[in-house]
Design an enzyme around this catalytic site. Structure first.
Site, PDB file in Angstrom:
ATOM      1  N   SER A 174      -8.956   7.257   5.386  1.00  0.00           N
ATOM      2  CA  SER A 174      -8.380   8.471   4.974  1.00  0.00           C
ATOM      3  C   SER A 174      -8.126   9.971   6.628  1.00  0.00           C
ATOM      4  O   SER A 174      -8.187  10.880   6.371  1.00  0.00           O
ATOM      5  CB  SER A 174      -8.959   9.400   4.999  1.00  0.00           C
TER       6      SER A 174
ATOM      7  N   GLU B 130     -10.145  -4.519   1.959  1.00  0.00           N
ATOM      8  CA  GLU B 130      -9.200  -4.891   0.655  1.00  0.00           C
ATOM      9  C   GLU B 130      -9.086  -6.678   0.111  1.00  0.00           C
ATOM     10  O   GLU B 130      -9.646  -7.158  -0.472  1.00  0.00           O
ATOM     11  CB  GLU B 130      -8.375  -4.173  -0.176  1.00  0.00           C
TER      12      GLU B 130
ATOM     13  N   ASN C 239      -1.050   1.230   8.141  1.00  0.00           N
ATOM     14  CA  ASN C 239      -1.076  -0.416   6.947  1.00  0.00           C
ATOM     15  C   ASN C 239      -0.478   0.346   5.342  1.00  0.00           C
ATOM     16  O   ASN C 239      -0.884   0.641   4.543  1.00  0.00           O
ATOM     17  CB  ASN C 239      -1.725  -0.600   6.930  1.00  0.00           C
TER      18      ASN C 239
ATOM     19  N   LYS D 221       0.034  -1.910   3.209  1.00  0.00           N
ATOM     20  CA  LYS D 221      -0.216  -2.795   2.265  1.00  0.00           C
ATOM     21  C   LYS D 221       0.580  -2.880   1.147  1.00  0.00           C
ATOM     22  O   LYS D 221       1.815  -3.354   1.632  1.00  0.00           O
ATOM     23  CB  LYS D 221      -1.402  -1.965   1.205  1.00  0.00           C
TER      24      LYS D 221
ATOM     25  N   GLU E 196     -13.846   1.051  10.237  1.00  0.00           N
ATOM     26  CA  GLU E 196     -12.447   1.684   8.478  1.00  0.00           C
ATOM     27  C   GLU E 196     -14.214   0.948   7.572  1.00  0.00           C
ATOM     28  O   GLU E 196     -14.426   0.892   7.318  1.00  0.00           O
ATOM     29  CB  GLU E 196     -11.637   0.891   7.860  1.00  0.00           C
TER      30      GLU E 196
ATOM     31  N   GLY F   8      -9.123   4.957   1.683  1.00  0.00           N
ATOM     32  CA  GLY F   8      -7.923   6.074   0.146  1.00  0.00           C
ATOM     33  C   GLY F   8      -8.921   6.657  -0.231  1.00  0.00           C
ATOM     34  O   GLY F   8      -8.575   6.402  -1.354  1.00  0.00           O
TER      35      GLY F   8
ATOM     36  N   HIS G  32      -9.292  -6.565   6.244  1.00  0.00           N
ATOM     37  CA  HIS G  32      -8.873  -6.270   6.049  1.00  0.00           C
ATOM     38  C   HIS G  32     -10.033  -5.892   4.572  1.00  0.00           C
ATOM     39  O   HIS G  32     -11.024  -6.813   3.981  1.00  0.00           O
ATOM     40  CB  HIS G  32      -7.615  -5.495   4.713  1.00  0.00           C
TER      41      HIS G  32
END
Ligand code: PEP
Length: 252
Positions: A214, A98, A10, A12, A168, A174, A96
């Site tokens: 991660s 985010e 991904n 991003k 996730e 991250g 996701h």
């Protein structure tokens, strides 16, 4: 039950079209065969066309990172699933954390997107995962269960067995703080159980469930060794060609 692993990067909101083409040039000869693993890159919408052109003739597949749930119309700034399919996109990452956090996407919207993705001949990678607060309160399984049940609402058995779920935990994305392999296995097993309850065991045995958060070349093998983990969704460690290839090398 043998399920083909799927390793998806991904990217991003990173890279330019030129950088993405250079990346594909660097990795394309070393991508393991499609019979062994699905190797996927999730690229920004703005250069998906460059990506789908660059991967032609390789074993790499392309994912979008989002789409809208209508095929066309007055939805300024959105990406049409019909157009993504026309560009040759294979998968669309939806839900996701985010997007849930910064763009307030709801479970219901994610479900509408899943239907739109199938309607247009692509496959969704449906993300789910809890916050640190929910994890520490011991409510992660209930929270993720609700996300999955809502996301899969009214999909057919055939659709569910062909899609991908990415677990996730938000606290691991991250942050460099990955979940333990036991945590990842436990939640992926729970997700499979929820799929069995909502559909049936055969569907649950087929659906592929990734761990994300991660993941890097140094730790991917521990996750892949878990019986209910069928691959990884990887952010930071998918950006460099060598690192992406090392992730794929963990498949044997
Ligand atoms: C992600 O973006 O889905 C992700 C898991 O990121 P990272 O691997 O950087 O934690």
């Amino acid at each position: 039950m043998s399920r083909k692993p799927i390793i998806a990067g991904n990217w991003k909101m990173n890279k330019t079209a030129k950088e993405s083409r250079a990346f594909i040039e660097d990795v394309k000869l070393d991508i393991p065969s499609n019979d062994l693993v699905d190797a996927v890159i999730g690229a920004p919408a703005i250069f998906l066309e460059a990506m789908t052109e660059a991967v032609q003739g390789t074993d790499l597949q392309v994912a979008a990172q989002n789409c809208y749930w209508e095929d066309e119309g007055a939805f300024t700034g959105e990406s049409s699933p019909k157009t993504l399919s026309d560009l040759g996109v294979d998968y669309v990452i939806i839900g996701h954390s985010e997007r849930r956090q910064y763009f307030h996407e709801s479970n219901e919207e994610i479900n509408k997107k899943a239907h739109a993705i199938f309607r247009n001949g692509m496959k969704p990678i449906i993300c789910c995962g809890e916050t640190l607060e929910t994890y520490e309160a011991g409510n992660a399984e209930e929270f993720v269960g609700q996300q999955i049940t809502a996301a899969l609402n009214e999909l057919t058995e055939g659709q569910v067995q062909s899609l991908v779920i990415a677990y996730e935990p938000i606290w691991a994305i991250g942050t460099g703080k990955s979940a333990t392999k036991d945590d990842a296995q436990k939640m992926c097993k729970t997700i499979r159980h929820i799929v069995a309850e909502n559909f049936n065991q055969e569907v649950a045995d087929q659906v592929r469930i990734q761990y994300g958060g991660s993941v890097k070349p140094e730790n991917i093998a521990e996750y892949l060794a878990c019986p209910d983990v069928d691959g990884a969704l990887v952010g930071g460690a998918s950006l460099q060609p060598e690192s992406f290839l090392s992730l794929l090398e963990a498949i044997n």
